[in-house]
Design a protein around this motif. Structure first.
Motif, PDB file in Angstrom:
ATOM      1  N   THR A 188     -72.557  49.401  -9.883  1.00  0.00           N
ATOM      2  CA  THR A 188     -71.365  49.308  -8.910  1.00  0.00           C
ATOM      3  C   THR A 188     -71.296  47.998  -8.219  1.00  0.00           C
ATOM      4  OG1 THR A 188     -72.030  50.604  -7.172  1.00  0.00           O
ATOM      5  CG2 THR A 188     -70.789  51.600  -9.004  1.00  0.00           C
ATOM      6  N   ALA A 189     -70.393  47.540  -7.951  1.00  0.00           N
ATOM      7  CA  ALA A 189     -70.378  46.253  -6.829  1.00  0.00           C
ATOM      8  C   ALA A 189     -69.041  46.524  -6.395  1.00  0.00           C
ATOM      9  CB  ALA A 189     -70.421  44.758  -7.340  1.00  0.00           C
ATOM     10  N   ALA A 190     -68.917  45.771  -4.873  1.00  0.00           N
ATOM     11  CA  ALA A 190     -67.690  45.936  -4.493  1.00  0.00           C
ATOM     12  C   ALA A 190     -67.209  44.870  -3.545  1.00  0.00           C
ATOM     13  CB  ALA A 190     -67.185  47.176  -3.609  1.00  0.00           C
ATOM     14  N   HIS A 201     -69.334  61.068 -20.415  1.00  0.00           N
ATOM     15  CA  HIS A 201     -68.326  60.100 -20.972  1.00  0.00           C
ATOM     16  C   HIS A 201     -67.131  60.550 -20.847  1.00  0.00           C
ATOM     17  CE1 HIS A 201     -72.279  58.845 -22.643  1.00  0.00           C
ATOM     18  NE2 HIS A 201     -71.802  57.634 -22.745  1.00  0.00           N
ATOM     19  N   ARG A 202     -66.678  61.322 -19.849  1.00  0.00           N
ATOM     20  CA  ARG A 202     -65.361  61.873 -19.722  1.00  0.00           C
ATOM     21  C   ARG A 202     -64.976  61.146 -17.922  1.00  0.00           C
ATOM     22  NH1 ARG A 202     -62.677  67.094 -17.915  1.00  0.00           N
ATOM     23  NH2 ARG A 202     -64.851  67.382 -16.879  1.00  0.00           N
ATOM     24  N   ALA A 203     -63.998  60.551 -18.133  1.00  0.00           N
ATOM     25  CA  ALA A 203     -63.530  60.056 -16.680  1.00  0.00           C
ATOM     26  C   ALA A 203     -62.013  60.397 -16.081  1.00  0.00           C
ATOM     27  CB  ALA A 203     -63.257  58.282 -16.955  1.00  0.00           C
ATOM     28  N   ILE A 204     -62.185  61.083 -14.984  1.00  0.00           N
ATOM     29  CA  ILE A 204     -61.080  61.708 -14.555  1.00  0.00           C
ATOM     30  C   ILE A 204     -60.619  60.788 -13.530  1.00  0.00           C
ATOM     31  CG2 ILE A 204     -60.208  63.619 -13.112  1.00  0.00           C
ATOM     32  CD1 ILE A 204     -63.700  63.935 -14.965  1.00  0.00           C
ATOM     33  N   ILE A 205     -59.202  60.466 -13.420  1.00  0.00           N
ATOM     34  CA  ILE A 205     -58.547  59.459 -12.429  1.00  0.00           C
ATOM     35  C   ILE A 205     -57.454  60.150 -11.767  1.00  0.00           C
ATOM     36  CG2 ILE A 205     -57.088  57.481 -12.684  1.00  0.00           C
ATOM     37  CD1 ILE A 205     -58.517  56.885 -15.345  1.00  0.00           C
ATOM     38  N   GLY A 206     -57.452  59.893 -10.453  1.00  0.00           N
ATOM     39  CA  GLY A 206     -56.145  60.406  -9.719  1.00  0.00           C
ATOM     40  C   GLY A 206     -55.652  59.264  -8.602  1.00  0.00           C
ATOM     41  N   HIS A 207     -54.390  59.263  -8.717  1.00  0.00           N
ATOM     42  CA  HIS A 207     -53.950  58.226  -7.967  1.00  0.00           C
ATOM     43  C   HIS A 207     -52.261  58.493  -7.222  1.00  0.00           C
ATOM     44  CE1 HIS A 207     -50.687  56.198 -10.324  1.00  0.00           C
ATOM     45  NE2 HIS A 207     -50.589  55.253  -9.492  1.00  0.00           N
ATOM     46  N   VAL A 208     -52.125  57.749  -5.993  1.00  0.00           N
ATOM     47  CA  VAL A 208     -50.694  57.949  -5.409  1.00  0.00           C
ATOM     48  C   VAL A 208     -50.711  56.566  -4.737  1.00  0.00           C
ATOM     49  CG1 VAL A 208     -49.408  58.834  -3.549  1.00  0.00           C
ATOM     50  CG2 VAL A 208     -51.048  60.281  -4.855  1.00  0.00           C
ATOM     51  N   GLY A 209     -49.400  55.847  -5.047  1.00  0.00           N
ATOM     52  CA  GLY A 209     -49.148  54.597  -4.714  1.00  0.00           C
ATOM     53  C   GLY A 209     -49.319  53.380  -5.357  1.00  0.00           C
ATOM     54  N   ASP A 210     -49.572  52.328  -4.946  1.00  0.00           N
ATOM     55  CA  ASP A 210     -49.480  50.985  -5.987  1.00  0.00           C
ATOM     56  C   ASP A 210     -51.095  50.298  -5.991  1.00  0.00           C
ATOM     57  OD1 ASP A 210     -49.793  50.074  -3.574  1.00  0.00           O
ATOM     58  OD2 ASP A 210     -48.051  48.463  -3.954  1.00  0.00           O
ATOM     59  N   SER A 211     -52.110  51.053  -5.598  1.00  0.00           N
ATOM     60  CA  SER A 211     -53.522  50.727  -5.965  1.00  0.00           C
ATOM     61  C   SER A 211     -53.486  51.112  -7.253  1.00  0.00           C
ATOM     62  CB  SER A 211     -54.442  51.201  -4.798  1.00  0.00           C
ATOM     63  OG  SER A 211     -54.214  50.875  -3.607  1.00  0.00           O
ATOM     64  N   ARG A 212     -54.428  50.109  -8.043  1.00  0.00           N
ATOM     65  CA  ARG A 212     -54.623  50.303  -9.419  1.00  0.00           C
ATOM     66  C   ARG A 212     -55.947  50.702  -9.970  1.00  0.00           C
ATOM     67  NH1 ARG A 212     -50.744  45.213 -11.722  1.00  0.00           N
ATOM     68  NH2 ARG A 212     -48.817  45.943 -10.679  1.00  0.00           N
ATOM     69  N   LEU A 213     -56.144  51.223 -11.031  1.00  0.00           N
ATOM     70  CA  LEU A 213     -57.258  51.233 -12.064  1.00  0.00           C
ATOM     71  C   LEU A 213     -57.188  50.649 -13.294  1.00  0.00           C
ATOM     72  CD1 LEU A 213     -59.660  54.085 -12.072  1.00  0.00           C
ATOM     73  CD2 LEU A 213     -59.104  53.305 -14.014  1.00  0.00           C
ATOM     74  N   TYR A 214     -57.917  49.812 -13.694  1.00  0.00           N
ATOM     75  CA  TYR A 214     -58.024  49.125 -14.866  1.00  0.00           C
ATOM     76  C   TYR A 214     -59.535  49.614 -15.814  1.00  0.00           C
ATOM     77  CZ  TYR A 214     -54.556  45.831 -13.227  1.00  0.00           C
ATOM     78  OH  TYR A 214     -53.251  45.094 -12.989  1.00  0.00           O
ATOM     79  N   ARG A 215     -59.337  49.530 -16.927  1.00  0.00           N
ATOM     80  CA  ARG A 215     -60.449  50.037 -17.766  1.00  0.00           C
ATOM     81  C   ARG A 215     -60.632  48.836 -18.947  1.00  0.00           C
ATOM     82  NH1 ARG A 215     -60.781  53.041 -23.048  1.00  0.00           N
ATOM     83  NH2 ARG A 215     -58.530  53.374 -22.485  1.00  0.00           N
ATOM     84  N   PHE A 219     -64.743  49.769 -14.978  1.00  0.00           N
ATOM     85  CA  PHE A 219     -63.647  50.012 -14.503  1.00  0.00           C
ATOM     86  C   PHE A 219     -63.290  49.311 -13.196  1.00  0.00           C
ATOM     87  CE2 PHE A 219     -64.882  54.295 -16.621  1.00  0.00           C
ATOM     88  CZ  PHE A 219     -63.442  54.459 -16.953  1.00  0.00           C
ATOM     89  N   LEU A 220     -62.172  48.818 -12.754  1.00  0.00           N
ATOM     90  CA  LEU A 220     -61.893  48.062 -11.493  1.00  0.00           C
ATOM     91  C   LEU A 220     -60.828  48.936 -10.936  1.00  0.00           C
ATOM     92  CD1 LEU A 220     -61.389  45.589  -9.781  1.00  0.00           C
ATOM     93  CD2 LEU A 220     -59.808  44.841 -11.553  1.00  0.00           C
ATOM     94  N   LEU A 221     -61.177  49.297  -9.779  1.00  0.00           N
ATOM     95  CA  LEU A 221     -60.247  50.023  -9.012  1.00  0.00           C
ATOM     96  C   LEU A 221     -59.880  48.773  -7.883  1.00  0.00           C
ATOM     97  CD1 LEU A 221     -62.460  52.253  -9.689  1.00  0.00           C
ATOM     98  CD2 LEU A 221     -61.422  53.672  -8.209  1.00  0.00           C
ATOM     99  N   CYS A 222     -58.789  48.807  -7.240  1.00  0.00           N
ATOM    100  CA  CYS A 222     -58.330  47.593  -6.607  1.00  0.00           C
ATOM    101  C   CYS A 222     -56.962  47.911  -5.843  1.00  0.00           C
ATOM    102  CB  CYS A 222     -58.293  46.287  -7.327  1.00  0.00           C
ATOM    103  SG  CYS A 222     -57.073  46.417  -8.710  1.00  0.00           S
ATOM    104  N   ALA A 243     -61.523  45.459  -4.104  1.00  0.00           N
ATOM    105  CA  ALA A 243     -62.008  45.509  -5.522  1.00  0.00           C
ATOM    106  C   ALA A 243     -63.495  46.455  -5.704  1.00  0.00           C
ATOM    107  CB  ALA A 243     -62.155  44.224  -6.393  1.00  0.00           C
ATOM    108  N   LEU A 244     -63.053  47.145  -6.322  1.00  0.00           N
ATOM    109  CA  LEU A 244     -64.461  48.201  -6.689  1.00  0.00           C
ATOM    110  C   LEU A 244     -64.561  48.129  -8.163  1.00  0.00           C
ATOM    111  CD1 LEU A 244     -66.749  50.028  -5.967  1.00  0.00           C
ATOM    112  CD2 LEU A 244     -65.122  51.882  -5.742  1.00  0.00           C
ATOM    113  N   LEU A 245     -66.072  47.610  -8.721  1.00  0.00           N
ATOM    114  CA  LEU A 245     -66.213  47.625 -10.023  1.00  0.00           C
ATOM    115  C   LEU A 245     -67.085  48.682 -10.250  1.00  0.00           C
ATOM    116  CD1 LEU A 245     -66.591  43.774 -10.666  1.00  0.00           C
ATOM    117  CD2 LEU A 245     -64.729  45.415 -11.408  1.00  0.00           C
TER     118      LEU A 245
END
Length: 543
Positions: A13-15, A117-131, A196-199, A244-246
């Motif tokens: 990870t890095a941020a 090797h399973r990813a669970i994603i949850g979100h509310v709003g306009d922050s994004r997750l890219y893969r 993954f990129l969470l930002c 940004a969180l990688l």
């Protein structure tokens, strides 16, 4: 970075998180959470500006991290994540109702949990997750909960129109805006090599998807990618807080994914055999004579092959290299083999030639002796100089550790083992930790107490820390963080009086900093229902 895990999947990870360049945002209202040991990661973007958006984002992160810190092994991760986000929404909404200054407070959130090797994603709003998949394809796994994005999905607006629309920064769903919130949940299968990129939108408003794919797909280290994202945002104005969180899945112990090809390796992968026959040349070995091999052999033509392996093949190909001439075998004839009537060799020159060779030999010995003497003196002088330098120059004194770096390490140690940190701090203070006058120690002690579930005692430690911090500037990072932590501790302890007191103190901090600046009307009505035809959610301005 920490590697841990579920089904032995390694994670790197890095941020990066920064307030940006806008003077409208003196504080960074973004928060993020990265816990590779539990494989939980999150980014939150606070909404409300002067109305303490940073309180909302940090509360969301605290509630989410606490839920996974006390997670049972048999818990359903998707349910756990959704319930944690719902609980964060309730906490923020309650604080917003009780304090007029926080009435517009809310936050976005995007969270990722890796279970093998399973990813669970949850979100509310306009922050994004890219893969980004190992084959270099970028997938956006979240849909913005914003007015313009919903219009685009409904077909009433094009992406180009949405990019310049006046309401492009208005979100339609956020934590804390209402007493309940709908959380988008998703579970996907991934493979080693996935990044993954969470930002927050401070990143995506300046860096388009095609640039993100280029950055994530390169061979740079994750920390270097984060630094480049920040650089590009600053270059383009950095109008918002940016985070940004990688997260890279399947990294080896050194942080790499695959064995990278060495473009600058040596030409020969292995030392060639020591036989004395060149490939493609005559099978005659070099003559065993005293004559030196020819030195005027032209160098092989440079290869135009790309990869090193093809270059080696070309270098070893007889068609690409001229044959090295073989010295002819000269028969040596002895005088004894033909009798005494044989004429002497012409090259010897008789006695005169012998004397000449002797003189030349003596001259050579003299020159060699002089050179050896000169080299020996030079070498001894070099040794003497090095000894003198070692005696005069003292050993370098290590630089003192930066206080901010030391405090950050201590905080990570508390987060990693709060109970162990409690025992250590109690011992260091002779069982009287609250008598300390060090605000950093008191804050860390309160943090360890809160992570151990002792919320009332934690609030007392935070208040002690704030008492020592009262002479620092209102926006001092530790003072603000201690005040926010005091609010969180009072809320978790279900102490309404302490909660109102802590919130009022934070309100004073904000008012002190904003003195002389026009303040928003705190008695303004609560957000109204959106008039957007395809949603009945509350619309909130993003920071």
């Amino acid at each position: 970075m920490t590697e841990a895990a579920n089904q032995q999947v390694n994670v790197e990870t890095a941020a990066v998180s920064d307030r940006g360049l806008s003077e409208k945002r003196p504080l960074n209202e973004d928060s993020f959470y990265s816990d590779p040991s539990r494989h939980i990661f999150a980014v939150a973007d606070g909404v409300g500006g002067a109305n303490a958006g940073e309180v909302a984002s940090q509360t969301a992160i605290e509630v989410l991290s606490e839920a996974f810190r006390h997670n049972l092994d048999d818990a359903d991760i998707e349910d756990l994540m959704e319930l944690a986000i719902q609980r964060a929404n309730a906490s923020i909404h309650q604080m917003a109702k009780e304090q007029p200054k926080f009435s517009m407070m809310a936050t976005t959130v995007v969270a990722l949990h890796l279970d093998g090797h399973r990813a669970i994603i949850g979100h509310v709003g306009d922050s994004r997750l890219y893969r980004l998949t190992p084959d270099g394809k970028l997938h956006r796994e979240t849909e913005d909960h914003s007015v313009v994005e919903e219009e685009v999905r409904a077909g009433r607006m094009t992406p180009a129109q949405a990019a310049t629309h006046p309401s492009r920064n208005v979100i339609s769903r956020a934590l804390g805006a209402e007493d309940g919130v709908e959380v988008d949940m998703k579970t996907i299968e991934i493979e080693d090599g996935t990044t993954f990129l969470l930002c927050s939108d401070g990143i995506t408003r300046h860096i388009p998807d095609n640039e993100l794919r280029e950055l994530l797909g390169g061979r740079q280290a994750l920390k270097d990618i984060c630094a480049e994202m920040k650089r590009r945002c600053y270059e383009r104005g950095a109008e918002d807080n940016l985070t940004a969180l990688l997260v890279r899945v399947g990294a080896d112990a050194n942080g790499g994914l695959l064995e990278e090809f060495d473009d600058e390796g040596t030409v020969m992968a292995a030392r060639p055999g020591l036989d004395r026959t060149m490939p493609g040349a005559a099978a005659t070995p070099f003559a065993e004579t005293d004559a030196a091999p020819p030195t005027d052999v032209p160098a092989p033509a440079p290869s135009d092959a790309g990869p090193v392996t093809r270059g080696v093949d070309r270098l070893m190909d007889a068609n690409q290299m001229p044959e090295r001439p073989v010295a002819p075998v000269v028969p040596v004839v002895s005088e004894q083999s033909v009798g005494k009537n044989v004429a002497p060799a012409q090259s010897g020159g008789g006695i005169a030639g012998t004397l000449l060779r002797l003189v030349l030999f003596l001259i050579a010995i003299t020159i060699a002796g002089g050179a050896a003497f000169f080299y020996g003196k030079s070498y001894q002088r070099q040794i003497d100089l090095e000894k003198a330098a070692a005696a005069v120059v003292p050993a370098p004194t290590p630089l003192p550790e930066d206080p901010a770096t030391r405090f950050d390490k201590q905080r990570r140690e508390v987060d990693r083992d709060p109970r162990g940190a409690l025992n250590r701090m109690v011992a260091e203070s002779n069982s009287k930790p609250l008598d300390s006058t060090d605000p950093e120690f008191l804050y860390l002690y309160g943090r360890a107490l809160m992570l151990s579930g002792k919320h009332t005692e934690a609030n007392e430690a935070f208040l002690k820390s704030l008492e020592q911090l009262k002479d620092r500037p209102a926006r001092d990072p530790l003072r603000v963080e201690a005040q926010i932590s005091s609010i969180a501790a009072a809320f978790k302890a279900n102490n309404g009086v302490a909660l109102r007191t802590a919130a009022a103190e934070l309100d004073k901090l904000i008012q002190t900093e904003d003195a002389g600046v026009a303040q928003p009307n705190v008695s303004a009505p609560v957000p109204t229902e959106s008039s957007s035809p395809n949603t009945n959610a509350t619309t909130l301005p993003t920071p």
